[in-house]
Design a protein around this motif. Structure first.
Motif, mmCIF file in Angstrom:
data_model
loop_
_atom_site.group_PDB
_atom_site.id
_atom_site.type_symbol
_atom_site.label_atom_id
_atom_site.label_comp_id
_atom_site.label_asym_id
_atom_site.label_seq_id
_atom_site.Cartn_x
_atom_site.Cartn_y
_atom_site.Cartn_z
ATOM 1 N N PRO A 226 11.123 10.490 2.651
ATOM 2 C CA PRO A 226 10.758 11.806 2.084
ATOM 3 C C PRO A 226 10.618 11.780 0.564
ATOM 4 C CG PRO A 226 13.073 11.789 2.713
ATOM 5 C CD PRO A 226 12.524 10.461 3.131
ATOM 6 N N ILE A 227 9.522 11.217 0.094
ATOM 7 C CA ILE A 227 9.316 11.064 -1.362
ATOM 8 C C ILE A 227 9.099 12.426 -2.022
ATOM 9 C CG2 ILE A 227 7.725 10.133 -3.098
ATOM 10 C CD1 ILE A 227 7.246 7.772 -1.063
ATOM 11 N N ILE A 228 8.146 13.176 -1.490
ATOM 12 C CA ILE A 228 7.799 14.453 -2.126
ATOM 13 C C ILE A 228 8.940 15.458 -1.975
ATOM 14 C CG2 ILE A 228 6.193 16.411 -2.003
ATOM 15 C CD1 ILE A 228 4.036 14.231 -1.293
ATOM 16 N N GLU B 259 7.046 10.828 4.069
ATOM 17 C CA GLU B 259 7.506 11.200 5.402
ATOM 18 C C GLU B 259 6.516 12.118 6.129
ATOM 19 O OE1 GLU B 259 11.917 12.646 6.604
ATOM 20 O OE2 GLU B 259 10.703 14.008 5.395
ATOM 21 N N SER B 260 5.798 12.925 5.332
ATOM 22 C CA SER B 260 4.907 13.914 5.938
ATOM 23 C C SER B 260 3.682 13.292 6.605
ATOM 24 C CB SER B 260 4.439 14.888 4.854
ATOM 25 O OG SER B 260 3.699 14.185 3.873
ATOM 26 N N PHE C 12 0.851 -1.192 0.000
ATOM 27 C CA PHE C 12 0.000 0.000 0.000
ATOM 28 C C PHE C 12 0.880 1.233 0.000
ATOM 29 C CE2 PHE C 12 -2.221 3.212 2.802
ATOM 30 C CZ PHE C 12 -3.088 3.665 1.817
ATOM 31 N N MET C 13 0.666 2.108 -0.952
ATOM 32 C CA MET C 13 1.437 3.332 -1.006
ATOM 33 C C MET C 13 0.494 4.513 -0.841
ATOM 34 S SD MET C 13 4.148 4.497 -3.839
ATOM 35 C CE MET C 13 3.115 5.082 -5.144
ATOM 36 N N ALA C 14 0.903 5.491 -0.016
ATOM 37 C CA ALA C 14 0.095 6.703 0.156
ATOM 38 C C ALA C 14 1.024 7.909 0.158
ATOM 39 C CB ALA C 14 -0.704 6.639 1.451
ATOM 40 N N LEU C 15 0.693 8.874 -0.658
ATOM 41 C CA LEU C 15 1.509 10.090 -0.710
ATOM 42 C C LEU C 15 0.873 11.244 0.059
ATOM 43 C CD1 LEU C 15 3.054 10.281 -4.299
ATOM 44 C CD2 LEU C 15 3.855 9.102 -2.258
ATOM 45 N N THR C 16 -0.394 11.118 0.377
ATOM 46 C CA THR C 16 -1.038 12.176 1.165
ATOM 47 C C THR C 16 -1.776 11.559 2.353
ATOM 48 O OG1 THR C 16 -3.125 12.080 -0.057
ATOM 49 C CG2 THR C 16 -1.452 13.600 -0.906
ATOM 50 N N GLN C 17 -1.970 12.390 3.354
ATOM 51 C CA GLN C 17 -2.665 11.941 4.557
ATOM 52 C C GLN C 17 -4.102 11.537 4.227
ATOM 53 O OE1 GLN C 17 -0.919 11.939 7.612
ATOM 54 N NE2 GLN C 17 -2.617 10.611 8.200
#
Lengths: 377, 185, 271
Positions: free
Chosen positions: B115-117, B97-98, B72-77
């Motif tokens: 820290p992807i973004i 990371e955020s 599972f990948m998530a870039l936003t909360q």
């Protein structure tokens, strides 16, 4: 040369199949979840000498497709449920005047605007009886992206061979998901063309009763000067209200489909040889059913899958072939009971039917079908 | 033996999760496996949280949807909050990371939080390639496909002239995955 | 050879139009125009919709297509687009073209596709025995306007012009001798052309509105028609109940199938 392997959407594979079959005309109107078919053909057709028209509405799209086909051009349109409803009058015209064409309906949840981006199988009976009057119909329904490619070619073939519109139903799952497809340089399926006249122009009859049940069709512009009308017509193509002549036409229209079921009907079975529990499903639901059958087999339950590919005409033989061998027949579909009634009719009480019906905009899950299998085992 | 892997990639609409899913599926095909990719459509695809899902298998794929993602990948909360509820046991989470994680994750799930973004924005100066960095992290941490296939799939898909940038983005993702302290939860 | 022998289907006679109907006169004008324009017989397709006028396609010895109600234009558009070498003529009525087919009509005008459309305007739905159409003048009687029509009618020529048709003309059955020339010009226009042919329906429209015999109705056309040149000198009040006849609009604009051909040529690098 080896085939090109691509990851394509069902809608994109449908376009590849249509091009392989020789489509040269598309008319359509944007509607989710079928729009990719129009978009891709707008891009591809002019590159292969074909023509694309975005019409003012769904009705016009169906009309333009029939007009184009009369010039000898392979033609198609694509839509979703609400647009399919709008096309129905002209679809009836094409059935009655025997003009080949392919109509794709990528079903959404409905009725009305419904769930435009979610899957459903609510147009199964609309595909059969949506247009007015008494008529036969051919409808095919792929369960995978590679099959969307193949069946589009076959839909064109059936349409040409039997001089009739062919409906290809898809659901949103098949239309939108991406899957591996092998695209051969040259289609592996032979491409059929409509029967063309062999008689002199003076002796040509567009609805000739003496040339088998599928009379040859001339092209507009080739000098045959023939008439095509939605009025009941005799073999000359001119209107008639004589009951004897009307009967000849109506019966031939039915006969040309019903006498060729062996050629028209396609289905797939899996693990049916010793099956005690049959699971009948079509389109993407059949993939959930296939998983449920595998899971049942893992638990020692003799389950098998029956998947109609040609869903109309109804494949009675598929049911009668297995009905007596089964303890129970589970029918799964994404509506609240359409095809299952046909299955029940065909089974003639020889096997109890268990319904797995779901209309909520989601593909039925394998465990839902498995549970039904467990209940009837 | 049948191996079926379910992957869910999520982020906000416009972050390129759809493309990332397509590339992952194409990498699987290049590796001679089967793959099915599907995604959320409609209003979801135009902002807010959006997802792209991939099933990868060494044999025919029957049921085409993801029900219990193992990756599972998530870039936003928002995407995390919306899409993390049905993870399978031993799930691998790849998150930016955020994000702050919740305590309802499955037992034995593995988290790669990097820290992807920020890497795309600061190191590469191109936030637009965050999805490719993320893909690098995902493949690096999971080995779901070999490096050569994901690289080939990325290069096949990205616009001409951006190959080098995207190759660097992918490599950066692999480095982030390698350096990550990916312990059990 | 007589024009009738060459262009009409003997097997379809007698036609189904009532005695005194204007449709036969208009059909004759269409046939004279096709002959005069020198259209290649085998390359000319006649398309019609549903209604009394739309039966005309069946009487004509060409490739002919009698379609569904209101849809003649999109059927014809498919024919023209699939084979632009064909001459496509659409014969339709006021109800067919402008009520159920109204959307197709304005879009065919907008597209400027090379089709000639002749609208047989008899101000009534004749086939279904006399309901009012979008061309039935306000105040007139029909089976569905038993107290007089309150539903405003179109000026189809103004509509066609503003929607983008590049040739627009009007004539009447009384002016049969000059009607073919207007249709010839419509055929020769490379683009979408509209000819409104005003005719008479003595059976349903005439009788209900007490307009007298077919001859009286033709005389009404004669008395109310004003040539477009003469109309230029009259006030709107003087023209209030008049039919302006002649060539009303003639312009040039890119034709749809030619534009598509250019697109194909560009994409295939032949340009």
């Amino acid at each position: 040369m080896s085939p090109t392997v691509k990851l394509l959407q069902g809608n994109e594979a449908c376009v590849e199949g249509a091009l392989a079959a020789g489509v040269k005309f598309f008319a359509g109107y944007p509607i989710t979840p079928s729009t990719e078919i129009a978009e891709l053909l707008a891009e591809r057709l002019p590159l292969v000498g074909g023509r694309f028209m975005q019409m003012e509405d769904e009705i016009a799209s169906m009309a333009a497709v029939i007009g184009a086909s009369l010039t000898g051009t392979k033609a198609m349109t694509a839509t979703s449920g609400p647009g399919f409803s709008l096309k129905q009058e002209n679809l009836g015209f094409a059935i009655f005047t025997e003009i080949p064409c392919v109509v794709v309906n990528v079903m959404r949840g409905g009725p009305s605007t419904g769930l435009p981006t979610s899957p459903a199988q609510g147009d199964v009976m609309q595909a059969r009886w949506g247009t007015h009057g008494d008529h036969p119909v051919i409808a095919v329904y792929p369960a995978s992206v590679p099959e969307a490619y193949e069946l589009t070619i076959k839909a064109f073939n059936l349409s040409e061979k039997y001089r009739t519109p062919v409906i290809m139903l898809m659901d949103e799952v098949v239309g939108h998901m991406r899957e591996k497809v092998e695209l051969p340089d040259v289609p592996q399926i032979p491409i059929e063309e409509r029967p063309r006249p062999t008689v002199s122009k003076e002796n040509y009859l567009p609805y000739d009763n003496n040339q088998g049940d599928v009379p040859p069709l001339a092209n507009f512009g080739d000098g045959y000067h023939f008439h095509v009308t939605g009025l009941t017509h005799d073999q000359t193509g001119f209107p008639t209200s004589a009951p004897a002549k009307a009967k000849v036409l109506y019966e031939r229209l039915h006969r040309k489909i019903e006498n060729n079921l062996d050629d028209i009907l396609m289905w797939e079975t899996k693990d049916m040889e010793d099956a005690e529990i049959g699971v009948l499903a079509y389109g993407s639901t059949a993939r959930s059913a296939a998983r449920a059958v595998s899971l049942a087999r893992e638990q020692g339950i003799k389950a098998g899958l029956m998947r109609p590919i040609t869903i109309w005409p109804f494949p009675e033989k598929l049911i009668t072939q297995y009905a007596s061998q089964l303890k129970s027949l589970v029918v799964a579909e994404m509506n609240l009971g359409q095809y299952v009634n046909e299955v029940e009719r065909a089974a003639q009480g020889q096997v109890p039917i268990k319904r797995v019906l779901q209309a909520n905009g989601e593909l039925i899950r394998p465990d839902t079908i498995l549970q039904a299998i467990m209940e009837v085992k | 033996m049948v191996e079926r892997h379910e992957v869910r990639l999520s982020g906000s609409g416009g972050q390129g999760m759809l493309l990332a899913g397509i590339i992952l599926a194409e990498a699987a095909i290049l590796a001679d496996k089967n793959a099915v990719q599907s995604q959320s459509y409609g209003p979801e695809a135009r902002g807010g949280a959006s997802r792209s899902e991939v099933v990868i298998s060494n044999t025919d794929i029957d049921y085409p949807k993801v029900t219990q993602p193992e990756i599972f990948m998530a870039l936003t909360q928002e995407a995390y909050n919306k899409y993390h509820h049905d993870l399978g046991p031993n799930a691998l989470l790849v998150v930016d990371e955020s994000l702050s994680l919740t305590d309802d994750l499955p037992e034995k799930s593995r988290v790669v939080r990097v820290p992807i973004i920020e890497s795309a924005t600061e190191t590469l100066k191109r936030p637009i390639v965050a999805n490719i960095v993320a893909l690098g992290v995902l493949v690096g941490a999971s080995s779901i496909v070999e490096h050569e296939f994901i690289e080939k799939a990325v290069l096949n898909r990205v616009p001409r002239g951006t190959e080098e940038l995207n190759r660097r983005a992918l490599d950066l993702g692999f480095q982030l995955a390698a350096g990550a302290v990916g312990g059990n939860k | 050879m007589m024009l009738a022998e060459k262009y009409l289907r003997d097997a379809m006679m007698p036609h189904m139009w009532c005695p005194g109907c204007g449709h036969g006169i208009i059909l004759q004008a269409v046939i004279r125009a096709i002959d005069k324009a020198g259209l290649e017989h085998d390359k000319t397709v006649i398309v019609s919709g549903i209604g009394c006028s739309s039966r005309a396609s069946g009487y004509m010895n060409f490739d002919t297509l009698h379609t569904t109600h209101g849809r003649a234009l999109p059927f014809a558009s498919g024919i023209k687009m699939a084979n632009p070498d064909l001459n496509v003529i659409v014969l339709t009525g006021d109800g067919d073209a402008l009520a159920i087919g109204g959307n197709h009509f304005i879009h065919a005008c907008r597209r400027n596709i090379d089709i000639t459309t002749v609208i047989f305007n008899n101000s009534i739905y004749g086939m279904t025995s006399g309901q009012y159409s979008p061309m039935t003048p306000v105040g007139q009687f029909a089976t569905t306007s038993p107290y007089g029509n309150i539903d405003r009618n179109f000026d189809v020529c103004e509509l066609a012009k503003s929607a983008g048709a590049t040739y627009v003309a009007r004539s009447t059955a009384y002016h049969a001798p000059s009607m073919p020339d207007l249709i010839v010009k419509a055929i020769n226009n490379k683009g979408f052309s509209v000819v409104e042919a005003v005719g008479q329906c003595p059976t349903y429209y005439g009788r209900r509105n007490k307009l007298g015999s077919p001859v009286d109705m033709l005389n009404w056309q004669k008395e109310h028609a004003v040539n477009v040149a003469a109309a230029a000198h009259l006030t709107p009040e003087q023209l209030a109940d008049k039919l302006i006849i002649g060539e009303l609009h003639n312009s040039s604009a890119p034709e749809f199938t030619e534009k598509y051909d250019q697109l194909v040529a560009r994409l295939q690098g032949r340009e």
